[in-house]
Design a protein around this motif. Structure first.
Motif, PDB file in Angstrom:
ATOM      1  N   PHE A  86       7.474  64.949  18.495  1.00 45.77           N
ATOM      2  CA  PHE A  86       8.217  63.917  17.764  1.00 45.77           C
ATOM      3  C   PHE A  86       9.722  64.156  17.893  1.00 45.77           C
ATOM      4  CE2 PHE A  86      10.471  62.812  13.867  1.00 45.77           C
ATOM      5  CZ  PHE A  86      10.228  61.458  13.782  1.00 45.77           C
ATOM      6  N   SER A  87      10.145  65.411  17.712  1.00 47.15           N
ATOM      7  CA  SER A  87      11.567  65.740  17.791  1.00 47.15           C
ATOM      8  C   SER A  87      12.122  65.492  19.186  1.00 47.15           C
ATOM      9  CB  SER A  87      11.779  67.203  17.389  1.00 47.15           C
ATOM     10  OG  SER A  87      13.139  67.571  17.472  1.00 47.15           O
ATOM     11  N   ASP A  88      11.334  65.813  20.207  1.00 46.87           N
ATOM     12  CA  ASP A  88      11.795  65.617  21.581  1.00 46.87           C
ATOM     13  C   ASP A  88      11.928  64.146  21.901  1.00 46.87           C
ATOM     14  OD1 ASP A  88      12.561  66.236  24.165  1.00 46.87           O
ATOM     15  OD2 ASP A  88      10.506  66.261  24.906  1.00 46.87           O
ATOM     16  N   VAL A  89      10.937  63.337  21.508  1.00 44.40           N
ATOM     17  CA  VAL A  89      11.013  61.891  21.760  1.00 44.40           C
ATOM     18  C   VAL A  89      12.173  61.286  20.971  1.00 44.40           C
ATOM     19  CG1 VAL A  89       9.784  59.702  21.563  1.00 44.40           C
ATOM     20  CG2 VAL A  89       8.556  61.754  22.281  1.00 44.40           C
ATOM     21  N   TRP A  90      12.404  61.801  19.750  1.00 39.04           N
ATOM     22  CA  TRP A  90      13.500  61.310  18.907  1.00 39.04           C
ATOM     23  C   TRP A  90      14.833  61.437  19.653  1.00 39.04           C
ATOM     24  CZ3 TRP A  90      13.856  59.924  13.486  1.00 39.04           C
ATOM     25  CH2 TRP A  90      15.147  59.879  12.998  1.00 39.04           C
ATOM     26  N   ARG A  91      15.109  62.628  20.204  1.00 40.09           N
ATOM     27  CA  ARG A  91      16.394  62.814  20.858  1.00 40.09           C
ATOM     28  C   ARG A  91      16.512  61.986  22.123  1.00 40.09           C
ATOM     29  NH1 ARG A  91      16.394  68.905  23.543  1.00 40.09           N
ATOM     30  NH2 ARG A  91      14.592  68.644  24.910  1.00 40.09           N
ATOM     31  N   ARG A  92      15.391  61.772  22.826  1.00 45.03           N
ATOM     32  CA  ARG A  92      15.434  60.934  24.020  1.00 45.03           C
ATOM     33  C   ARG A  92      15.772  59.490  23.670  1.00 45.03           C
ATOM     34  NH1 ARG A  92      12.133  63.409  28.471  1.00 45.03           N
ATOM     35  NH2 ARG A  92      11.583  65.504  27.749  1.00 45.03           N
ATOM     36  N   VAL A  93      15.231  59.029  22.546  1.00 45.32           N
ATOM     37  CA  VAL A  93      15.533  57.669  22.088  1.00 45.32           C
ATOM     38  C   VAL A  93      17.008  57.560  21.708  1.00 45.32           C
ATOM     39  CG1 VAL A  93      15.082  55.969  20.264  1.00 45.32           C
ATOM     40  CG2 VAL A  93      13.170  57.181  21.340  1.00 45.32           C
ATOM     41  N   ILE A  94      17.545  58.592  21.041  1.00 45.63           N
ATOM     42  CA  ILE A  94      18.960  58.589  20.667  1.00 45.63           C
ATOM     43  C   ILE A  94      19.839  58.552  21.907  1.00 45.63           C
ATOM     44  CG2 ILE A  94      20.798  59.931  19.586  1.00 45.63           C
ATOM     45  CD1 ILE A  94      18.915  58.623  17.600  1.00 45.63           C
ATOM     46  N   TRP A  95      19.490  59.330  22.918  1.00 48.93           N
ATOM     47  CA  TRP A  95      20.280  59.343  24.149  1.00 48.93           C
ATOM     48  C   TRP A  95      20.303  57.974  24.809  1.00 48.93           C
ATOM     49  CZ3 TRP A  95      17.591  64.338  26.339  1.00 48.93           C
ATOM     50  CH2 TRP A  95      18.032  65.449  25.607  1.00 48.93           C
ATOM     51  N   ALA A  96      19.182  57.277  24.753  1.00 48.95           N
ATOM     52  CA  ALA A  96      19.061  55.985  25.427  1.00 48.95           C
ATOM     53  C   ALA A  96      19.610  54.830  24.598  1.00 48.95           C
ATOM     54  CB  ALA A  96      17.597  55.711  25.781  1.00 48.95           C
ATOM     55  N   ASN A  97      19.863  55.060  23.301  1.00 48.75           N
ATOM     56  CA  ASN A  97      20.332  53.990  22.412  1.00 48.75           C
ATOM     57  C   ASN A  97      21.545  54.486  21.612  1.00 48.75           C
ATOM     58  OD1 ASN A  97      17.938  51.791  22.466  1.00 48.75           O
ATOM     59  ND2 ASN A  97      17.062  53.854  22.500  1.00 48.75           N
ATOM     60  N   PRO A  98      22.734  54.370  22.180  1.00 48.28           N
ATOM     61  CA  PRO A  98      23.931  54.897  21.514  1.00 48.28           C
ATOM     62  C   PRO A  98      24.161  54.326  20.126  1.00 48.28           C
ATOM     63  CG  PRO A  98      24.407  54.297  23.791  1.00 48.28           C
ATOM     64  CD  PRO A  98      23.039  53.773  23.488  1.00 48.28           C
ATOM     65  N   GLU A  99      23.715  53.098  19.883  1.00 46.60           N
ATOM     66  CA  GLU A  99      23.939  52.498  18.561  1.00 46.60           C
ATOM     67  C   GLU A  99      23.188  53.227  17.451  1.00 46.60           C
ATOM     68  OE1 GLU A  99      20.361  50.412  20.321  1.00 46.60           O
ATOM     69  OE2 GLU A  99      22.320  51.129  21.009  1.00 46.60           O
ATOM     70  N   LEU A 100      22.193  54.034  17.832  1.00 50.15           N
ATOM     71  CA  LEU A 100      21.425  54.798  16.844  1.00 50.15           C
ATOM     72  C   LEU A 100      21.951  56.220  16.665  1.00 50.15           C
ATOM     73  CD1 LEU A 100      17.794  53.775  17.915  1.00 50.15           C
ATOM     74  CD2 LEU A 100      19.234  52.732  16.153  1.00 50.15           C
ATOM     75  N   ASN A 101      22.962  56.580  17.443  1.00 49.80           N
ATOM     76  CA  ASN A 101      23.445  57.956  17.452  1.00 49.80           C
ATOM     77  C   ASN A 101      24.429  58.193  16.301  1.00 49.80           C
ATOM     78  OD1 ASN A 101      24.230  60.541  18.022  1.00 49.80           O
ATOM     79  ND2 ASN A 101      24.889  60.132  20.121  1.00 49.80           N
ATOM     80  N   TYR A 102      23.965  58.887  15.269  1.00 53.77           N
ATOM     81  CA  TYR A 102      24.800  59.185  14.113  1.00 53.77           C
ATOM     82  C   TYR A 102      25.956  60.110  14.486  1.00 53.77           C
ATOM     83  CZ  TYR A 102      26.026  60.705   9.381  1.00 53.77           C
ATOM     84  OH  TYR A 102      26.698  60.988   8.220  1.00 53.77           O
ATOM     85  N   GLN A 103      25.779  60.932  15.520  1.00 52.03           N
ATOM     86  CA  GLN A 103      26.810  61.875  15.928  1.00 52.03           C
ATOM     87  C   GLN A 103      28.070  61.174  16.436  1.00 52.03           C
ATOM     88  OE1 GLN A 103      26.791  65.159  15.613  1.00 52.03           O
ATOM     89  NE2 GLN A 103      24.781  65.140  14.662  1.00 52.03           N
TER      90      GLN A 103
END
Length: 239
Positions: A86-103
């Motif tokens: 779950f954690s690995d897929v989460w970060r991959r989704v964040i990388w692919a969707n900048p609008e979701l990146n809280y960082q």
């Protein structure tokens, strides 16, 4: 006279009609979006996994035999493997969707933090210079307060650096070296509930708004940043 509906206290048996109607309106369940069959199945499966791990954990604690501990460890590791995926897929989704990146809004990387802080500091300084015509700082203090003596030079410097007016208000009638002729408190402290000094309050000379900045010894950077946050941002915007 003491008989009452089972969902009420005895003292509230005879409620007025408007109160009863209000109770009925608040008792209505909040409508939730319908869950899909797949979501329901996922909730049930996750619950079953957690309950299975908890049962094995409880048995391993109560009866810590090698067999019970082994069963618990296997179940726990299986659950951790799912969490890892779950954690690995989460970060991959964040990388692919900048609008979701809280960082991107609140970075944790040191280099990015320095850039963010530098930009925020520059904006705050520009904001303070632009607000000098409409805003001022009310400085509540006592002449015998050592912390008031410590923050006074900072407020004096801000006034000279940015042109923002500082209105010193003495609660005991005495002055400070930087503000030898302060105004006496005319009841403003009681209105604001001033119980601790020093206290700095941002005031608008046009609409009479008063925005407490903070009490105690504050640095110039802290005061500038807080003025920027209070006047230029909405709650939660910088978090």
């Amino acid at each position: 006279m003491w008989i009452c509906d089972e969902d009420r206290f005895n003292w509230y048996c005879d409620l007025p009609p408007d109160v009863e109607q209000a109770e009925q309106s608040t008792d209505k369940p909040v409508e939730k979006p319908p869950a899909t069959d797949e979501e329901d199945e996922a909730v049930a499966a996750l619950k079953a996994l957690r309950e299975d791990v908890e049962r094995k954990r409880a048995l391993a604690i109560i009866k810590p035999t090698p067999e019970n501990l082994k069963r618990y460890i296997v179940a726990q590791e299986a659950l951790m493997d799912r969490a890892s995926v779950f954690s690995d897929v989460w970060r991959r989704v964040i990388w692919a969707n900048p609008e979701l990146n809280y960082q991107l809004r609140n970075p944790s990387n040191n280099a990015a933090i320095q850039v963010r802080d530098s930009q925020r500091s520059r904006k705050a300084s520009e904001t303070l210079a632009g607000l000098a015509g409409e805003w001022g700082l009310f400085f509540f203090f006592r002449s015998d307060c050592p912390y008031c003596h410590r923050i006074a030079p900072t407020l004096k410097w801000l006034s000279e650096q940015y042109g923002i007016a500082v209105f010193p208000i003495s609660l005991d009638g005495g002055g400070l070296p930087e503000f030898p002729q302060p105004s006496r408190d005319n009841g403003m402290a009681a209105t604001l509930g001033v119980s601790v000094v020093p206290l700095v309050v941002l005031g608008n000379v046009k609409d009479r708004r008063l925005l407490p900045i903070g009490s105690g010894v504050l640095s110039a950077q802290e005061i500038v940043e807080r003025i920027y946050i209070l006047t230029q941002t909405r709650p939660g915007e910088l978090y």
